[in-house]
Design a protein around this motif. Structure first.
Motif, PDB file in Angstrom:
ATOM      1  N   ALA A 211      -1.960  -0.701   4.428  1.00 43.92           N
ATOM      2  CA  ALA A 211      -1.011   0.243   3.822  1.00 43.92           C
ATOM      3  C   ALA A 211      -0.498  -0.298   2.495  1.00 43.92           C
ATOM      4  CB  ALA A 211       0.154   0.494   4.783  1.00 43.92           C
ATOM      5  N   ALA A 212      -0.185  -1.581   2.465  1.00 48.25           N
ATOM      6  CA  ALA A 212       0.337  -2.196   1.243  1.00 48.25           C
ATOM      7  C   ALA A 212      -0.694  -2.172   0.125  1.00 48.25           C
ATOM      8  CB  ALA A 212       0.777  -3.626   1.528  1.00 48.25           C
ATOM      9  N   ALA A 213      -1.965  -2.380   0.473  1.00 53.99           N
ATOM     10  CA  ALA A 213      -3.017  -2.391  -0.549  1.00 53.99           C
ATOM     11  C   ALA A 213      -3.023  -1.075  -1.313  1.00 53.99           C
ATOM     12  CB  ALA A 213      -4.378  -2.636   0.104  1.00 53.99           C
ATOM     13  N   THR A 214      -2.984   0.025  -0.600  1.00 59.78           N
ATOM     14  CA  THR A 214      -2.999   1.333  -1.253  1.00 59.78           C
ATOM     15  C   THR A 214      -1.747   1.540  -2.092  1.00 59.78           C
ATOM     16  OG1 THR A 214      -4.341   2.242   0.531  1.00 59.78           O
ATOM     17  CG2 THR A 214      -3.143   3.821  -0.840  1.00 59.78           C
TER      18      THR A 214
ATOM     19  N   TYR B  32       3.206  -3.262  -7.663  1.00 56.51           N
ATOM     20  CA  TYR B  32       3.914  -4.190  -6.784  1.00 56.51           C
ATOM     21  C   TYR B  32       5.422  -3.964  -6.841  1.00 56.51           C
ATOM     22  CZ  TYR B  32       5.724  -8.588  -4.929  1.00 56.51           C
ATOM     23  OH  TYR B  32       6.411  -9.527  -4.202  1.00 56.51           O
ATOM     24  N   GLU B  33       5.965  -3.915  -8.045  1.00 55.32           N
ATOM     25  CA  GLU B  33       7.419  -3.832  -8.203  1.00 55.32           C
ATOM     26  C   GLU B  33       7.995  -2.550  -7.617  1.00 55.32           C
ATOM     27  OE1 GLU B  33       9.339  -6.226  -9.038  1.00 55.32           O
ATOM     28  OE2 GLU B  33       7.775  -7.604  -9.713  1.00 55.32           O
ATOM     29  N   ALA B  34       7.278  -1.441  -7.771  1.00 54.76           N
ATOM     30  CA  ALA B  34       7.801  -0.153  -7.316  1.00 54.76           C
ATOM     31  C   ALA B  34       7.606   0.077  -5.820  1.00 54.76           C
ATOM     32  CB  ALA B  34       7.133   0.982  -8.095  1.00 54.76           C
ATOM     33  N   THR B  35       6.848  -0.764  -5.163  1.00 57.45           N
ATOM     34  CA  THR B  35       6.596  -0.612  -3.727  1.00 57.45           C
ATOM     35  C   THR B  35       7.644  -1.385  -2.940  1.00 57.45           C
ATOM     36  OG1 THR B  35       4.222  -0.363  -4.079  1.00 57.45           O
ATOM     37  CG2 THR B  35       4.922  -0.998  -1.875  1.00 57.45           C
ATOM     38  N   THR B  36       8.273  -0.722  -1.989  1.00 66.88           N
ATOM     39  CA  THR B  36       9.295  -1.367  -1.161  1.00 66.88           C
ATOM     40  C   THR B  36       8.750  -1.661   0.233  1.00 66.88           C
ATOM     41  OG1 THR B  36      10.157   0.701  -0.267  1.00 66.88           O
ATOM     42  CG2 THR B  36      11.098  -0.063  -2.376  1.00 66.88           C
ATOM     43  N   ALA B  37       9.471  -2.521   0.939  1.00 67.55           N
ATOM     44  CA  ALA B  37       9.098  -2.797   2.333  1.00 67.55           C
ATOM     45  C   ALA B  37       9.180  -1.525   3.169  1.00 67.55           C
ATOM     46  CB  ALA B  37      10.003  -3.878   2.916  1.00 67.55           C
TER      47      ALA B  37
ATOM     48  N   ASP C 184       7.901 -12.082   3.254  1.00 68.59           N
ATOM     49  CA  ASP C 184       8.455 -11.238   2.203  1.00 68.59           C
ATOM     50  C   ASP C 184       7.327 -10.388   1.606  1.00 68.59           C
ATOM     51  OD1 ASP C 184       7.023 -13.071   0.653  1.00 68.59           O
ATOM     52  OD2 ASP C 184       8.795 -14.175   0.027  1.00 68.59           O
ATOM     53  N   LYS C 185       7.684  -9.580   0.631  1.00 61.34           N
ATOM     54  CA  LYS C 185       6.687  -8.693   0.017  1.00 61.34           C
ATOM     55  C   LYS C 185       5.595  -9.497  -0.683  1.00 61.34           C
ATOM     56  CE  LYS C 185       7.754  -6.060  -3.598  1.00 61.34           C
ATOM     57  NZ  LYS C 185       8.219  -4.958  -4.472  1.00 61.34           N
ATOM     58  N   ALA C 186       5.960 -10.620  -1.293  1.00 63.30           N
ATOM     59  CA  ALA C 186       4.957 -11.458  -1.966  1.00 63.30           C
ATOM     60  C   ALA C 186       3.925 -11.974  -0.971  1.00 63.30           C
ATOM     61  CB  ALA C 186       5.643 -12.626  -2.679  1.00 63.30           C
ATOM     62  N   THR C 187       4.347 -12.281   0.239  1.00 62.36           N
ATOM     63  CA  THR C 187       3.429 -12.762   1.275  1.00 62.36           C
ATOM     64  C   THR C 187       2.459 -11.655   1.694  1.00 62.36           C
ATOM     65  OG1 THR C 187       5.214 -14.186   2.062  1.00 62.36           O
ATOM     66  CG2 THR C 187       3.300 -13.995   3.473  1.00 62.36           C
ATOM     67  N   VAL C 188       2.963 -10.422   1.743  1.00 57.79           N
ATOM     68  CA  VAL C 188       2.082  -9.290   2.064  1.00 57.79           C
ATOM     69  C   VAL C 188       1.022  -9.155   0.968  1.00 57.79           C
ATOM     70  CG1 VAL C 188       1.939  -6.793   2.436  1.00 57.79           C
ATOM     71  CG2 VAL C 188       3.913  -8.057   3.300  1.00 57.79           C
TER      72      VAL C 188
END
Length: 198
Positions: free
Chosen positions: A20-23, A30-35, A55-59
């Motif tokens: 999901a995160a990839a898409t 990256y910046e505009a995508t939230t958890a 965290d988001k960076a780890t994803v």
């Protein structure tokens, strides 16, 4: 008695989060995508993303770390092959396998933006790049030694330019539906000054 976590289910959820995160990272950045965005797209709550990832960076890093074992296996297998030119072409084809995936250019662009701000991500990329460079260089040297390629530029320079071309195709691949493989194959053979096998 508390229930023990199911490792298979945890792995499925981690995979769902990464997919999901990839898409989202490719489409929104990256910046505009939230958890919360990632959680929703993965069928989970936003906070539950942080149960599986620090965290988001780890994803984001996980997107690239998951390819490391596959890349290592391809490099090891091909470096032991009989024909170094065939091995080089197989590696290049593998490296370029996802270039027509519509999200690939967005992810590569985000990788370029993120790496200077995330030393762990930069290390993942540098390690994979260095491993690939070593194998490609050795294969170019073998190709010259066995007469499958003509000497010219130093092997490390040829290997580096092959990587640069593949990286460029990855950055722009989603802009065309054309199969990049015929052009990549021709370019690699020309870098090597190698003859096509009959």
């Amino acid at each position: 008695m508390p229930r023990r976590p199911d490792p298979a289910q945890q792995e499925r959820r981690r995979d769902a989060i990464v997919e999901a995160a990839a898409t989202l990272f490719a489409e929104k950045g990256y910046e505009a995508t939230t958890a919360a965005d990632i959680g929703r797209a993965a069928g989970l709550s936003g906070p539950s993303v942080f149960y599986y990832f620090e965290d988001k960076a780890t994803v984001f890093r996980a997107l690239f770390e998951r390819d490391v074992p596959r890349l290592r296996a391809v490099l090891e297998r091909e470096s032991a092959g009989d024909d170094p030119v065939d091995a080089l072409l197989t590696i290049v084809r593998d490296l370029a396998a996802d270039v027509n995936d519509p999200i690939a250019p967005g992810l590569v662009a985000e990788l370029v933006r993120r790496a200077p701000h995330d030393p762990a991500l930069a290390q993942v990329v540098m390690d994979a790049d260095a491993r690939t460079q070593r194998v490609l260089t050795a294969l170019v040297e073998r190709a010259v030694d066995v007469g499958r390629a003509r000497p010219g530029l130093p092997a490390a320079v040829v290997a580096r330019w092959i990587q640069i071309v593949v990286d460029g195709v990855a950055l722009h691949g989603g802009e065309s539906s054309d199969d990049p493989w015929p052009a990549l194959r021709t370019l690699v053979l020309r870098f090597l000054r190698a003859e096509e096998k009959p």
